[in-house]
Scaffold this motif. Structure first.
Motif, short mmCIF file in Angstrom:
data_model
loop_
_atom_site.label_atom_id
_atom_site.label_comp_id
_atom_site.label_asym_id
_atom_site.label_seq_id
_atom_site.Cartn_x
_atom_site.Cartn_y
_atom_site.Cartn_z
N UNK A 50 57.02 -35.56 16.51
CA UNK A 50 56.38 -34.26 16.74
C UNK A 50 57.47 -33.18 16.71
N UNK A 51 58.04 -32.91 15.53
CA UNK A 51 59.24 -32.07 15.44
C UNK A 51 59.06 -30.62 15.87
N UNK A 52 57.84 -30.11 15.85
CA UNK A 52 57.63 -28.70 16.15
C UNK A 52 57.06 -28.46 17.55
N UNK A 53 56.85 -29.55 18.29
CA UNK A 53 56.20 -29.41 19.60
C UNK A 53 57.13 -28.87 20.69
N UNK A 54 58.41 -29.18 20.60
CA UNK A 54 59.33 -28.78 21.66
C UNK A 54 59.35 -27.28 21.85
N UNK A 55 59.49 -26.55 20.74
CA UNK A 55 59.54 -25.09 20.85
C UNK A 55 58.21 -24.53 21.34
N UNK A 56 57.11 -25.14 20.88
CA UNK A 56 55.79 -24.68 21.31
C UNK A 56 55.61 -24.92 22.81
N UNK A 57 56.08 -26.08 23.30
CA UNK A 57 55.98 -26.39 24.72
C UNK A 57 56.76 -25.38 25.55
N UNK A 58 57.97 -25.05 25.11
CA UNK A 58 58.79 -24.08 25.83
C UNK A 58 58.13 -22.71 25.86
N UNK A 88 60.12 -39.59 27.26
CA UNK A 88 60.76 -38.34 27.68
C UNK A 88 62.15 -38.60 28.26
N UNK A 89 63.03 -37.64 28.03
CA UNK A 89 64.41 -37.77 28.49
C UNK A 89 64.67 -36.99 29.78
N UNK A 90 63.81 -36.00 30.08
CA UNK A 90 64.10 -35.14 31.24
C UNK A 90 62.84 -34.44 31.71
N UNK A 91 62.78 -34.21 33.03
CA UNK A 91 61.74 -33.35 33.61
C UNK A 91 62.41 -32.06 34.07
N UNK A 92 61.97 -30.94 33.54
CA UNK A 92 62.64 -29.66 33.81
C UNK A 92 62.19 -29.02 35.11
N UNK A 93 61.11 -29.53 35.69
CA UNK A 93 60.53 -28.90 36.87
C UNK A 93 59.14 -28.40 36.57
N UNK A 94 58.85 -28.10 35.30
CA UNK A 94 57.51 -27.65 34.91
C UNK A 94 56.97 -28.39 33.68
N UNK A 95 57.83 -29.05 32.93
CA UNK A 95 57.37 -29.84 31.80
C UNK A 95 58.40 -30.91 31.47
N UNK A 96 58.03 -31.83 30.59
CA UNK A 96 58.93 -32.90 30.17
C UNK A 96 59.51 -32.58 28.80
N UNK A 97 60.76 -33.01 28.60
CA UNK A 97 61.42 -32.89 27.30
C UNK A 97 61.30 -34.21 26.57
N UNK A 98 60.74 -34.16 25.35
CA UNK A 98 60.60 -35.37 24.55
C UNK A 98 61.98 -35.95 24.24
N UNK A 99 62.08 -37.29 24.22
CA UNK A 99 63.35 -37.88 23.81
C UNK A 99 63.45 -37.84 22.28
N UNK A 100 64.56 -38.29 21.77
CA UNK A 100 64.83 -38.16 20.33
C UNK A 100 63.75 -38.81 19.48
N UNK A 101 63.32 -40.01 19.86
CA UNK A 101 62.34 -40.74 19.04
C UNK A 101 60.98 -40.05 19.04
N UNK A 102 60.56 -39.50 20.17
CA UNK A 102 59.27 -38.80 20.21
C UNK A 102 59.37 -37.47 19.47
#
Length: 607
Positions: free
Chosen positions: A587-595, A569-583
């Protein structure tokens, strides 16, 4: 702005209005203005190009560029003395370029080593740097000290690189220490080297530790002065003169016991004996507690600085010191009193030493040992602690202590085999495993059975790694993934065990082998192994594989203090982690689902 201020219409004319221009100011005042922290290096560069007066004020070896260097990198000034003739402009450029190089290398590590442990040759480009190592390390420390919850991946790899660099340097210092004549091997310095190697990111140096020991020694002198104002230890410097009479030596030891155990409250750590902090000399000084050998090193060092020659005794189960009561160098064990630094400096007879450990021992165990043998025992203690570790799945303490042991005894077959088995178990550095096994075979051909087994399986591991294609990409749109409810970066809670964790991977069904499924009693779950399973980083530092039905959203999400968090992970937003580029590639579609999930669950607006 600075260039405009420095360029009046006529030389020193103040613009023709009778005023004073910047170049008309006294040199000291001009330097003071140019050293102002609101000006940057680029400003100084432009100013120096405007006229000869300002160029001279901004000369490379002058105060202006030195101050610019100090403001930007204050921790580096310790590498220079006031008598040095330094081109501060060139040093500034070199440090700036080293920073760019460090950033380039750190940024490349995630892409190169995301799927594997950084290999032995992964640091090869760092070892051939064309800049001073302390410049490179300083940039790594700047990355590690970045504020906020961003840059986690950069911090993760900067830490690994810094760990490697410092350990290599400490190993070099240790080998130099071991090559010195025995009389020049300080017990305290040896303890500091072990401490530094196991804690390479901590600010530990011999000078600082020695200063703390000197402070305790001064306190002992004050007590000693009240008892005997004419004591020879008060006149001598740093143990230059040995105290000749036993009674005078006894006065020193009594004063030491008074200061260490009564005033400063040092004590043996009986309640938490197997804590590795007890073995690190800087922690012993901070916490004022330790185990027999670490407290003995401290006690012996202070005594020698006060002119009393105590000697280390490698007594089984309980390290001791001995104090000669008879002829110096006597081989009769009854000519010595034995001192238990763990037991508040208690003085023991031979028989009392045996009572201490509960059994009789032969005379050889009362003999004096060398500084190398003292370090061997200290490292041996850490090795045993490393084998006991349960939460640290990287076995870092065991790996570090093995490195130290083999630096002292490079041909010890038992520890070479342990190192090879450890790397094999962790699935790291297969090429180094083969090198170790080859060395073992040359040292002891009778080990061919164990060596052959490990060689075969290590070669298979290398072949499997070569056959691996690119990273597996998991799309949410695939029909087989429709049952996967949670996504990468969500902070979860385990329903049964209550631990907090973050998801860094998932499978549509359990992908572990039958033995693991049986041992973990997966079939007792309502959905058994036929449900999504998640790779999670747990707050206790472990990595686990959890069934979907055992996880739930965490109502109070918080950061997960896991050493590998930056790998994924590259960052903690306060409620979840943002995957870094390699992760995210995997899992290309997970970021939007997590948000979307976070927006839905935590509607309080933290995001």
């Amino acid at each position: 702005m600075a260039a405009e201020a420095a360029g009046p219409p006529g030389p020193g004319s103040g613009g023709g209005s009778g005023g004073t221009g910047l170049t008309d100011l006294p040199g000291e005042l001009l330097e003071l203005i140019l050293c102002c922290d609101v000006l940057g290096a680029a400003d100084i560069g432009r100013v120096s190009c405007t006229c000869r007066r300002l160029r001279e004020a901004c000369q490379p070896r002058g105060k202006v560029w030195r101050e610019r260097f100090r403001l930007r990198w204050p921790s580096l000034l310790k590498y220079y003395s006031h008598s040095d003739s330094v081109s501060w402009l060139e040093e500034y450029k070199a440090r700036h370029n080293a920073g760019l190089e460090a950033q380039r290398i750190v940024a490349s590590f995630s892409k190169r080593f995301f799927s594997e442990h950084v290999p032995c040759d992964g640091f090869s480009d760092i070892e051939t740097l064309g800049c001073p190592s302390h410049f490179f390390e300083d940039e790594l420390m700047c990355i590690l000290n970045m504020e906020g919850r961003k840059g986690l991946t950069w911090k993760y790899y900067a830490k690994k690189i810094l760990y490697f660099l410092r350990q290599q340097n400490i190993l070099k210092n240790l080998k130099e220490y071991l090559q010195r004549p025995t009389e020049r091997q300080s017990f305290l310095e040896g303890a500091v080297l072990i401490d530094q190697y196991c804690n390479p990111l901590s600010d530990i140096c011999l000078k600082s530790v020695q200063a703390q020991v000197d402070d305790i020694t001064d306190k002992v002198r004050k007590v000693l002065r009240t008892k005997n104002p004419r004591h020879p230890s008060l006149a001598s410097k740093a143990g230059e003169v040995l105290v000749p009479e036993v009674e005078l030596q006894r006065q020193v030891l009594d004063a030491m016991n008074c200061v260490l155990y009564e005033q400063l409250k040092y004590k043996g750590n009986e309640l938490d004996y197997y804590n590795s902090l007890n073995s690190y000399i800087h922690q012993v000084l901070i916490r004022r507690t330790g185990i027999p050998i670490s407290l003995s090193v401290l006690y012996l060092t202070i005594a020698r600085q006060l002119g009393v020659k105590l000697e280390p005794v490698n007594f089984p189960s309980h390290f001791l010191l001995r104090w000669c009561q008879g002829k110096e160098g006597s081989t009769d064990i009854f000519d010595y009193t034995y001192i238990d630094a763990f037991g508040k400096g208690k003085q023991l007879t031979v028989k009392e030493c045996e009572y201490l450990i509960g059994h009789h021992v032969t005379e050889e165990f009362y003999g004096v040992v060398t500084s190398k043998e003292v370090l061997q025992r200290m490292v041996g203690n850490l090795l045993n602690l490393g084998k006991r570790e349960s939460t640290d799945q990287s076995y870092q303490l065991l790996r570090d202590s093995l490195d130290l042991y083999l630096a002292m005894y490079p041909d010890n077959v038992q520890h070479l085999m342990l190192q090879a088995r450890l790397y094999f178990h962790l699935g790291i550095w297969p090429e180094k495993v083969l090198d170790i096994l080859q060395h073992i075979q040359a040292l002891d051909p009778s080990q061919h059975g164990a060596v052959g087994y490990l060689v075969q399986h290590t070669l298979e591991h290398i072949e499997r790694r070569k056959e691996e294609l690119g990273p597996e990409v998991k799309h949410r749109s695939d029909e087989k993934h429709k049952e996967v409810c949670f996504s990468i970066g969500l902070i979860m809670k385990h329903k049964r065990y209550g631990y907090n964790c973050v998801i860094y991977g998932w499978d549509p069904a359990c992908m572990m082998g039958h033995e693991w499924i049986r041992n973990m009693n997966v079939h007792s779950l309502p959905h058994g192994p036929h449900q999504p399973f998640y790779n999670v980083l747990v707050e206790d530092g472990s990595c686990r594989y959890a069934a979907q039905e055992n996880l739930e959203y965490n109502s109070e999400p918080r950061e997960i203090p896991h050493p590998d968090i930056g790998r994924y992970f590259s960052e903690f937003t306060g409620v979840h982690y943002l995957a870094n580029t390699e992760l995210e590639i995997r899992y290309p579609e997970d970021l939007e689902l997590t948000r979307a999930t976070v927006q839905k669950i935590y509607s309080s607006g933290k995001e």
